[in-house]
Design a protein around this motif. Structure first.
Motif, PDB file in Angstrom:
ATOM      1  N   PRO A  33      -2.996 -12.976   2.697  1.00 27.74           N
ATOM      2  CA  PRO A  33      -2.421 -11.681   3.002  1.00 27.74           C
ATOM      3  C   PRO A  33      -3.391 -10.356   2.930  1.00 27.74           C
ATOM      4  CG  PRO A  33      -1.172 -12.168   0.929  1.00 27.74           C
ATOM      5  CD  PRO A  33      -1.996 -13.407   1.324  1.00 27.74           C
ATOM      6  N   PHE A  34      -4.462 -10.831   1.984  1.00 27.76           N
ATOM      7  CA  PHE A  34      -5.351  -9.661   1.631  1.00 27.76           C
ATOM      8  C   PHE A  34      -6.681  -9.945   1.739  1.00 27.76           C
ATOM      9  CE2 PHE A  34      -1.127  -8.975  -0.688  1.00 27.76           C
ATOM     10  CZ  PHE A  34      -0.944  -7.643  -0.298  1.00 27.76           C
ATOM     11  N   ARG A  35      -7.462  -9.062   1.975  1.00 24.94           N
ATOM     12  CA  ARG A  35      -9.116  -9.541   2.277  1.00 24.94           C
ATOM     13  C   ARG A  35      -9.711  -8.412   1.275  1.00 24.94           C
ATOM     14  NH1 ARG A  35     -12.540  -6.973   5.242  1.00 24.94           N
ATOM     15  NH2 ARG A  35     -11.224  -5.865   6.327  1.00 24.94           N
ATOM     16  N   ALA A  36     -10.776  -8.823   0.490  1.00 24.44           N
ATOM     17  CA  ALA A  36     -11.609  -8.209  -0.440  1.00 24.44           C
ATOM     18  C   ALA A  36     -12.744  -7.244   0.530  1.00 24.44           C
ATOM     19  CB  ALA A  36     -12.451  -8.860  -1.362  1.00 24.44           C
ATOM     20  N   THR A  37     -12.878  -6.169   0.142  1.00 25.81           N
ATOM     21  CA  THR A  37     -14.022  -5.597   0.817  1.00 25.81           C
ATOM     22  C   THR A  37     -15.170  -5.510   0.102  1.00 25.81           C
ATOM     23  OG1 THR A  37     -13.129  -3.441   0.394  1.00 25.81           O
ATOM     24  CG2 THR A  37     -12.447  -4.387   2.545  1.00 25.81           C
ATOM     25  N   MET A  85       0.454   0.590   9.354  1.00 26.94           N
ATOM     26  CA  MET A  85      -0.693   1.144   8.633  1.00 26.94           C
ATOM     27  C   MET A  85      -1.251   0.259   7.553  1.00 26.94           C
ATOM     28  SD  MET A  85      -0.200   4.830   6.853  1.00 26.94           S
ATOM     29  CE  MET A  85      -1.016   5.116   5.360  1.00 26.94           C
ATOM     30  N   THR A  86      -2.634   0.309   7.605  1.00 28.13           N
ATOM     31  CA  THR A  86      -3.166  -0.554   6.764  1.00 28.13           C
ATOM     32  C   THR A  86      -3.459   0.120   5.264  1.00 28.13           C
ATOM     33  OG1 THR A  86      -4.867  -1.517   8.544  1.00 28.13           O
ATOM     34  CG2 THR A  86      -5.596  -1.632   6.280  1.00 28.13           C
ATOM     35  N   ARG A  87      -3.049  -0.787   4.174  1.00 27.32           N
ATOM     36  CA  ARG A  87      -3.153  -0.116   2.917  1.00 27.32           C
ATOM     37  C   ARG A  87      -4.513  -0.626   2.114  1.00 27.32           C
ATOM     38  NH1 ARG A  87       0.725  -2.174  -0.946  1.00 27.32           N
ATOM     39  NH2 ARG A  87       0.450  -4.069   0.126  1.00 27.32           N
ATOM     40  N   SER A  88      -5.016  -0.030   1.193  1.00 21.27           N
ATOM     41  CA  SER A  88      -6.099  -0.770   0.528  1.00 21.27           C
ATOM     42  C   SER A  88      -6.266  -0.021  -0.819  1.00 21.27           C
ATOM     43  CB  SER A  88      -7.657  -0.233   1.425  1.00 21.27           C
ATOM     44  OG  SER A  88      -7.550   1.191   1.341  1.00 21.27           O
ATOM     45  N   THR A 148      -7.926  -4.813   1.054  1.00 24.49           N
ATOM     46  CA  THR A 148      -7.342  -4.058   2.125  1.00 24.49           C
ATOM     47  C   THR A 148      -6.424  -5.348   2.783  1.00 24.49           C
ATOM     48  OG1 THR A 148      -7.457  -3.216   4.365  1.00 24.49           O
ATOM     49  CG2 THR A 148      -8.931  -5.117   4.020  1.00 24.49           C
ATOM     50  N   ASP A 149      -5.077  -4.649   3.108  1.00 24.83           N
ATOM     51  CA  ASP A 149      -4.160  -5.788   3.542  1.00 24.83           C
ATOM     52  C   ASP A 149      -4.331  -6.046   5.068  1.00 24.83           C
ATOM     53  OD1 ASP A 149      -3.339  -3.469   5.167  1.00 24.83           O
ATOM     54  OD2 ASP A 149      -1.136  -3.308   4.160  1.00 24.83           O
ATOM     55  N   GLU A 150      -5.564  -6.131   5.481  1.00 24.18           N
ATOM     56  CA  GLU A 150      -5.750  -6.935   6.586  1.00 24.18           C
ATOM     57  C   GLU A 150      -5.780  -8.386   6.338  1.00 24.18           C
ATOM     58  OE1 GLU A 150      -9.358  -5.292   8.472  1.00 24.18           O
ATOM     59  OE2 GLU A 150      -8.991  -3.250   7.745  1.00 24.18           O
TER      60      GLU A 150
END
Length: 86
Positions: free
Chosen positions: A68-72, A1-4, A60-62
């Motif tokens: 390990p994390f990406r800014a949206t 499950m993706t966290r954000s 998001t943890d995509e």
């Protein structure tokens, strides 16, 4: 499950070659990659983020490659001049 989530972070460095920034977010167990396309640019300056700059970041943890994390979304916080914790 993706966290954000959303948090304040501090820019570690801007990478001209990859056209983005590495952001440290104290509540995350790793750094966050922010592509230039998600940065809300102010009307002053050249739009790049600078090391030590405080930013509001939606993340998001995509997986973002090396990070390990990406800014949206990233918005510079001009009202906060010092780096977090300092």
């Amino acid at each position: 499950m993706t966290r954000s989530g959303s948090a304040l972070g501090s820019v570690v460095r801007w990478d001209d070659d990859r056209n983005g920034a590495i952001i440290e977010v104290p509540d995350l167990p790793g750094d966050c990659w922010a592509d230039a396309s998600v940065v809300v640019h102010s009307t002053a300056g050249d739009g790049r983020l600078r090391a030590g700059q405080v930013v509001a970041v939606d993340w998001t943890d995509e997986d973002a490659g090396e990070w390990p994390f990406r800014a949206t979304r990233v918005e510079p916080r001009e009202d906060l001049q010092a780096t977090l914790g300092g």
